[in-house]
Design a protein around this motif. Sequence first.
Motif, PDB file in Angstrom:
ATOM      1  N   THR A   4      60.912 -28.054  -2.238  1.00 42.32           N
ATOM      2  CA  THR A   4      60.145 -26.892  -1.802  1.00 42.32           C
ATOM      3  C   THR A   4      60.319 -25.763  -2.805  1.00 42.32           C
ATOM      4  O   THR A   4      61.115 -25.850  -3.730  1.00 42.32           O
ATOM      5  CB  THR A   4      60.606 -26.419  -0.414  1.00 42.32           C
ATOM      6  OG1 THR A   4      61.999 -26.048  -0.480  1.00 42.32           O
ATOM      7  CG2 THR A   4      60.457 -27.524   0.624  1.00 42.32           C
ATOM      8  N   GLY A   5      59.595 -24.700  -2.605  1.00 43.45           N
ATOM      9  CA  GLY A   5      59.715 -23.561  -3.506  1.00 43.45           C
ATOM     10  C   GLY A   5      58.663 -23.604  -4.596  1.00 43.45           C
ATOM     11  O   GLY A   5      57.857 -24.541  -4.702  1.00 43.45           O
ATOM     12  N   PRO A   6      58.658 -22.577  -5.441  1.00 36.85           N
ATOM     13  CA  PRO A   6      57.623 -22.452  -6.477  1.00 36.85           C
ATOM     14  C   PRO A   6      57.716 -23.559  -7.525  1.00 36.85           C
ATOM     15  O   PRO A   6      58.798 -24.043  -7.847  1.00 36.85           O
ATOM     16  CB  PRO A   6      57.894 -21.079  -7.088  1.00 36.85           C
ATOM     17  CG  PRO A   6      59.324 -20.784  -6.775  1.00 36.85           C
ATOM     18  CD  PRO A   6      59.604 -21.446  -5.462  1.00 36.85           C
ATOM     19  N   VAL A   7      56.568 -23.944  -8.039  1.00 38.23           N
ATOM     20  CA  VAL A   7      56.479 -24.989  -9.060  1.00 38.23           C
ATOM     21  C   VAL A   7      55.603 -24.491 -10.205  1.00 38.23           C
ATOM     22  O   VAL A   7      54.867 -23.507 -10.073  1.00 38.23           O
ATOM     23  CB  VAL A   7      55.911 -26.300  -8.487  1.00 38.23           C
ATOM     24  CG1 VAL A   7      56.802 -26.835  -7.382  1.00 38.23           C
ATOM     25  CG2 VAL A   7      54.485 -26.099  -7.980  1.00 38.23           C
ATOM     26  N   HIS A   8      55.680 -25.180 -11.332  1.00 42.67           N
ATOM     27  CA  HIS A   8      54.831 -24.861 -12.466  1.00 42.67           C
ATOM     28  C   HIS A   8      54.362 -26.159 -13.120  1.00 42.67           C
ATOM     29  O   HIS A   8      55.000 -27.196 -12.985  1.00 42.67           O
ATOM     30  CB  HIS A   8      55.565 -23.989 -13.486  1.00 42.67           C
ATOM     31  CG  HIS A   8      56.798 -24.631 -14.062  1.00 42.67           C
ATOM     32  ND1 HIS A   8      58.004 -24.696 -13.381  1.00 42.67           N
ATOM     33  CD2 HIS A   8      57.007 -25.248 -15.255  1.00 42.67           C
ATOM     34  CE1 HIS A   8      58.903 -25.316 -14.132  1.00 42.67           C
ATOM     35  NE2 HIS A   8      58.332 -25.669 -15.268  1.00 42.67           N
ATOM     36  N   ARG A   9      53.253 -26.088 -13.824  1.00 44.94           N
ATOM     37  CA  ARG A   9      52.682 -27.276 -14.447  1.00 44.94           C
ATOM     38  C   ARG A   9      53.100 -27.355 -15.907  1.00 44.94           C
ATOM     39  O   ARG A   9      53.077 -26.363 -16.640  1.00 44.94           O
ATOM     40  CB  ARG A   9      51.152 -27.242 -14.339  1.00 44.94           C
ATOM     41  CG  ARG A   9      50.495 -28.509 -14.866  1.00 44.94           C
ATOM     42  CD  ARG A   9      49.054 -28.611 -14.432  1.00 44.94           C
ATOM     43  NE  ARG A   9      48.238 -27.533 -14.999  1.00 44.94           N
ATOM     44  CZ  ARG A   9      46.957 -27.364 -14.703  1.00 44.94           C
ATOM     45  NH1 ARG A   9      46.357 -28.171 -13.825  1.00 44.94           N
ATOM     46  NH2 ARG A   9      46.281 -26.382 -15.258  1.00 44.94           N
ATOM     47  N   VAL A  10      53.462 -28.569 -16.334  1.00 46.74           N
ATOM     48  CA  VAL A  10      53.830 -28.796 -17.728  1.00 46.74           C
ATOM     49  C   VAL A  10      53.083 -30.027 -18.235  1.00 46.74           C
ATOM     50  O   VAL A  10      52.645 -30.880 -17.462  1.00 46.74           O
ATOM     51  CB  VAL A  10      55.355 -29.013 -17.884  1.00 46.74           C
ATOM     52  CG1 VAL A  10      56.126 -27.791 -17.415  1.00 46.74           C
ATOM     53  CG2 VAL A  10      55.818 -30.255 -17.129  1.00 46.74           C
ATOM     54  N   LYS A  11      52.963 -30.120 -19.530  1.00 47.34           N
ATOM     55  CA  LYS A  11      52.294 -31.267 -20.137  1.00 47.34           C
ATOM     56  C   LYS A  11      53.167 -32.505 -19.982  1.00 47.34           C
ATOM     57  O   LYS A  11      54.376 -32.459 -20.210  1.00 47.34           O
ATOM     58  CB  LYS A  11      52.024 -31.004 -21.617  1.00 47.34           C
ATOM     59  CG  LYS A  11      51.368 -32.176 -22.339  1.00 47.34           C
ATOM     60  CD  LYS A  11      51.067 -31.836 -23.778  1.00 47.34           C
ATOM     61  CE  LYS A  11      50.540 -33.052 -24.543  1.00 47.34           C
ATOM     62  NZ  LYS A  11      49.349 -33.635 -23.901  1.00 47.34           N
ATOM     63  N   LEU A  47      56.665 -29.304 -11.942  1.00 46.72           N
ATOM     64  CA  LEU A  47      58.119 -29.264 -11.846  1.00 46.72           C
ATOM     65  C   LEU A  47      58.565 -28.001 -11.121  1.00 46.72           C
ATOM     66  O   LEU A  47      57.899 -26.956 -11.193  1.00 46.72           O
ATOM     67  CB  LEU A  47      58.758 -29.297 -13.242  1.00 46.72           C
ATOM     68  CG  LEU A  47      58.500 -30.543 -14.088  1.00 46.72           C
ATOM     69  CD1 LEU A  47      59.143 -30.384 -15.460  1.00 46.72           C
ATOM     70  CD2 LEU A  47      59.022 -31.792 -13.394  1.00 46.72           C
ATOM     71  N   PRO A  48      59.708 -28.051 -10.435  1.00 41.34           N
ATOM     72  CA  PRO A  48      60.217 -26.858  -9.751  1.00 41.34           C
ATOM     73  C   PRO A  48      60.595 -25.767 -10.750  1.00 41.34           C
ATOM     74  O   PRO A  48      61.108 -26.060 -11.836  1.00 41.34           O
ATOM     75  CB  PRO A  48      61.467 -27.371  -9.020  1.00 41.34           C
ATOM     76  CG  PRO A  48      61.327 -28.860  -8.984  1.00 41.34           C
ATOM     77  CD  PRO A  48      60.570 -29.236 -10.211  1.00 41.34           C
ATOM     78  N   ASP A  49      60.357 -24.525 -10.379  1.00 38.20           N
ATOM     79  CA  ASP A  49      60.767 -23.420 -11.244  1.00 38.20           C
ATOM     80  C   ASP A  49      62.271 -23.435 -11.489  1.00 38.20           C
ATOM     81  O   ASP A  49      62.729 -23.017 -12.555  1.00 38.20           O
ATOM     82  CB  ASP A  49      60.363 -22.086 -10.616  1.00 38.20           C
ATOM     83  CG  ASP A  49      58.872 -21.808 -10.750  1.00 38.20           C
ATOM     84  OD1 ASP A  49      58.154 -22.662 -11.327  1.00 38.20           O
ATOM     85  OD2 ASP A  49      58.424 -20.751 -10.258  1.00 38.20           O
ATOM     86  N   ALA A  50      63.045 -23.925 -10.511  1.00 35.65           N
ATOM     87  CA  ALA A  50      64.499 -23.980 -10.672  1.00 35.65           C
ATOM     88  C   ALA A  50      64.898 -24.822 -11.872  1.00 35.65           C
ATOM     89  O   ALA A  50      65.900 -24.544 -12.536  1.00 35.65           O
ATOM     90  CB  ALA A  50      65.151 -24.542  -9.406  1.00 35.65           C
ATOM     91  N   MET A  75      61.217 -34.156  -8.849  1.00 32.24           N
ATOM     92  CA  MET A  75      59.782 -34.004  -8.605  1.00 32.24           C
ATOM     93  C   MET A  75      59.560 -33.466  -7.192  1.00 32.24           C
ATOM     94  O   MET A  75      60.001 -34.077  -6.208  1.00 32.24           O
ATOM     95  CB  MET A  75      59.072 -35.334  -8.796  1.00 32.24           C
ATOM     96  CG  MET A  75      59.381 -35.992 -10.135  1.00 32.24           C
ATOM     97  SD  MET A  75      59.008 -34.946 -11.567  1.00 32.24           S
ATOM     98  CE  MET A  75      57.212 -35.070 -11.588  1.00 32.24           C
ATOM     99  N   PRO A  76      58.908 -32.328  -7.051  1.00 29.87           N
ATOM    100  CA  PRO A  76      58.824 -31.654  -5.755  1.00 29.87           C
ATOM    101  C   PRO A  76      58.011 -32.420  -4.718  1.00 29.87           C
ATOM    102  O   PRO A  76      56.878 -32.842  -4.977  1.00 29.87           O
ATOM    103  CB  PRO A  76      58.162 -30.311  -6.094  1.00 29.87           C
ATOM    104  CG  PRO A  76      57.424 -30.572  -7.370  1.00 29.87           C
ATOM    105  CD  PRO A  76      58.220 -31.585  -8.124  1.00 29.87           C
TER     106      PRO A  76
END
Length: 341
Positions: free
Chosen positions: A157-164, A177-180, A212-213
Amino acid sequence: MTRPDTPACPRFSRRQAVKLLAASGLVAAGAGLGCDTAVDGRPKTPVFVAKASDYGADLGGILRRGLAELGVTPGEVAGKRVLLKPNLVEPHAGAGHINTHPLVVRAAAEAFLALGAAGVVVAEGAGHRRDAWLVLEESGLADVLAEDRLAFRDLNTGPVHRVKNQGSWSRLGDLWLPDALGEADLVVSLAKMKTHHWAGATLSMKNLFGVMPGVVYGWPKNALHFAGIEPSILDINATVRPALAIVDGIVGMEGDGPIMGDPVPAGVLVMGRSAVAVDATCCRVMGIDPDRLGYLREAAGRLGPIAAGRLEQRGEDPAAVRRDFALLDYVPAQQGIRLAR
């Protein structure tokens, strides 16, 4: 998330290394600090194997020695934020062969803090249960984290961001991927030594499924299974690129892993800078041929080495601590993977 310059072999002389490690109290008698080369002249990748008869052993001392053997210096760790990613797959109280043991997590945290880490956080995205705190409590890890004042982050859970996607073995496309994970300077895969119903064996590479969230990939990370377990393992490792891998094989799991198998006292801890090399070594300890696991064979040459001639085994010889894990004839992923003697 950034990774330090971490070559397979330390870039300092043996005399410099001995002085550094002696000052840190990390030199062990006969510690190998040299860098062997393969027949083609390229440096071998070191993997450290240590005996540990039970969880009452000096695990912190073993891991500190292992980091020293791998050339991990205070300069690499000081001021860095370390994320330890254990395997917490199911909330089974007292079933120490399922999850990374809490005392191994404690020992790893102590080892990095002793090298000057700015902080250590423990993080996991459990594959089967949405209640991360239930898994944490019943695994016994919650008490250890509370006693040691270590933070826990639920990666499901929590914020995620996209990566290549740096691997492109699967059809997943970009990865979320998780921001953490991105906030950490050093990501350490802190896995359990187990056989696996679908992948043959689950070690430090497969352990990264847990970063992986679930809010994106579902439970039990269904999207990764639909995309193919082995291609997903490769894509995640190519993208996350953990700085170090440590595998808890003090008590592992054989047979119908990663949940329904039986405990097996392998009595080892295995660690290295390359998750691929670590997993290949673990397979040999388990009596499994790494060349016969599809994802390891595919990783060889692109993500890390698996051939015995390309690895520099430090500490114990894998052949000397080999303990053949039980394999199931009716499980396709475990058929024909036994390592010849």
